[in-house]
Each structure stands twice: as structure tokens, then as C-alpha cells.
Write a protein that holds these residues in place. Structure first.
Motif, short mmCIF file in Angstrom:
data_model
loop_
_atom_site.label_atom_id
_atom_site.label_comp_id
_atom_site.label_asym_id
_atom_site.label_seq_id
_atom_site.Cartn_x
_atom_site.Cartn_y
_atom_site.Cartn_z
N SER A 140 0.54 -1.19 -0.14
CA SER A 140 0.65 0.09 -0.14
C SER A 140 0.73 1.22 -0.19
N ALA A 141 0.18 2.01 0.08
CA ALA A 141 1.18 3.69 -0.37
C ALA A 141 1.27 3.83 1.35
N ILE A 142 0.89 3.41 2.45
CA ILE A 142 2.04 3.92 3.85
C ILE A 142 2.83 3.20 3.70
N GLU A 143 2.72 1.32 3.17
CA GLU A 143 3.77 0.66 3.68
C GLU A 143 4.91 1.21 2.36
N ARG A 144 5.11 1.94 1.24
CA ARG A 144 6.06 1.79 0.77
C ARG A 144 7.04 2.55 1.55
#
Length: 287
Positions: A140-144
């Protein structure tokens, strides 16, 4: 640290500006159609290709980066970039390491002056880059950002070790000239990448020599000098490693797996497997 979006390049696009920052950057890309100028940068850049192929030109030389390989581009190089359109979009990742000159102490000067393509499957650094790309691609965008930061932290020391290993390989060659040793390394990397990509059959020496642009004698001699064993033995180990993964999955018979990886029959496969792993193929089913 920055991480970019999945970038779709259109024909004629001149390139993308990156906000590199003090600690580096990781950019994911899906290049569908691109002819661009490669801007010289005061940093080392790693260009990893997961699918398709990218083609770079630097200093009058062409560097093809096929799937499952990466280009090490030393600082200050400029040239042009495109993709192999016959293979479709090139999916990959650019890693920017702006700490100028940080790897100079670890590598033969030839390695930090000229681009070199390496197979990703034949080194720990390549494996980390490939696995991180897969994770970022599906994250996800949060994890990247965290995944990107972990990769940059690893490269802080992993890159120096990697270039030191490449230098050790170059030291095995008996040529005095750095440029000649580097050319040997480039061609051996082409050969090694080819062997890692083909696991369903035997690759004979003549075929490998044609692919790498070397004579059979030169290829056999330099490959053994660099990697401690001839190409056929090296390739058999790759095929056995791939077969072991499938044995552990347990969905196919020993004979089916032996045939899928270029072994004459299950008996031949079993002997080779036991020599390499110290156990029979059936033991893999129990692990």
C-alpha cells in the motif's frame, strides 16, 4: 528519502525530475514507450528491471538490462535510454544513492567509472533488490516508504560488499588492463544471467559462447577462473536448486520435475540431487 508512484512513460517524454534528498530515493516505474535522455547525476544509480528489457547508451556503448538484472551506473554518466518494445512494458525500479564516492574504497576503479550490468539472481544484493521490488509493487502507499528506507539502509553497506566481490572476481583474470578485466566481467555476467534464466534444459558451451560473445575456450577458462567451476557444473546446480523448490511443493512426481529441468531420467536426476544436497529428492517432500 522519497518514493515515486508507478510512472507511465509516453513516447517523446523527456524524463522525470526526482527529488533525491540527502539519503537517496527509490522510484518504481512501468515504462510503456520511452526514448529519453539520461541526465548525468552526482550519485550512483541502480536500474533494476523485473519485466521486459531496458536499453541504455553511455560513452558510445550500449547496455541491455534484461529482466531479472540491474545496471550499476556510476556518477556523472549521461546518455540515452529506451526499452525493447518487442517485449512490452519494462517494469522496474531506480535506486539513487547520492553519497558521492562512498564506494570508491571497495571497488576496482573500472567498476566505479563505467556502467556494468549484473544478473540479480546471482548475488545477495541482487536478491534483496528483486524481493524489495516485489514487496513495494504489491504494498500500500502507506507501506512503501518504510520498504524503500529499508532497502536504502541495506545498500549503505551492501553495495560496498557487492562491489568488493565483483572486484575479487576481476582479480581472477590474468589481464593487466582494467578495461579488459571489466569487459571479461561484463561478458561473464551475460553468460551467467543466461544460465540463471534457462532452467528447463541443458545449455551447451557453444550456445553460451554465442550468447556472451566469447569463444568457447575463453568462456570456459574465464568462467572457471571467476566462479570456481565450469559453466555446465554451475548450470546444473541452478537447475537442481529450481528442482528442489518444486520437490518441496509436492505437486509433481520426481520424473516430471527431472524432465522439466533437463535431466535425462529420474535416476540421473536423483544421483545429481543427492550429490548436491546430500539427500534423495524424496526427502525434500518431508521438509
Amino acid at each position: 528519502m522519497t518514493i515515486g508512484p508507478y510512472l507511465e512513460f509516453d513516447a517523446g517524454e523527456a524524463g522525470v525530475n526526482y527529488d533525491i534528498g540527502a539519503t537517496g530515493a527509490v522510484e518504481m516505474s512501468i515504462v510503456s514507450d520511452c526514448d529519453a535522455e539520461s541526465i548525468p547525476r552526482p550519485m550512483t544509480v541502480l536500474k533494476y528491471v523485473a519485466e521486459g528489457a531496458e536499453i541504455y547508451s553511455y560513452g558510445g556503448r550500449t547496455y541491455r538490462v534484461p529482466a531479472n538484472s540491474f545496471l550499476v551506473l556510476p556518477e556523472g554518466n549521461c546518455g540515452s535510454a529506451t526499452i525493447d518494445r518487442t517485449l512490452g512494458p519494462a517494469v522496474g525500479m531506480c535506486i539513487f544513492l547520492p553519497r558521492q564516492g562512498q564506494f570508491c574504497g571497495a571497488a576496482d576503479p573500472a567498476l566505479i567509472e563505467a556502467p556494468v550490468v549484473f544478473p540479480a539472481r546471482s548475488s545477495r544484493l541482487g536478491g534483496v533488490i528483486a524481493s524489495t521490488h516485489r514487496r513495494i509493487f504489491s504494498a500500500s502507499a502507506i507501506e512503501r516508504p518504510a520498504l524503500s528506507r529499508n532497502l536504502l539502509d541495506y545498500l549503505d553497506y551492501g553495495m560496498e560488499a557487492f562491489l568488493g566481490e565483483a572486484t575479487a572476481l576481476m582479480d581472477q583474470f590474468d589481464s593487466v588492463k582494467r578495461a579488459t578485466r571489466l569487459e571479461h566481467l561484463r561478458r561473464l555476467n551475460i553468460a551467467r544471467h543466461y544460465l540463471h534464466e534457462i532452467t528447463d534444459r541443458i545449455v551447451d558451451l557453444a550456445e553460451l559462447a554465442r550468447w556472451s560473445g566469447m569463444s568457447r575456450f575463453q568462456l570456459a577458462r574465464l568462467f572457471t577462473q571467476a566462479f570456481g567451476e565450469p559453466p555446465a557444473t554451475y548450470h546444473r546446480s541452478i537447475r537442481l536448486d529450481a528442482a528442489r523448490v518444486r520437490m518441496r511443493e509436492g505437486a509433481e512426481t520426481c520424473a516430471e520435475i527431472a524432465h522439466s529441468h533437463g535431466f535425462a531420467d529420474s535416476a540421473h536426476f536423483s544421483r545429481a540431487y543427492k550429490t548436491r544436497f546430500g539427500e534423495s529428492p524424496s526427502a525434500a517432500r518431508l521438509q
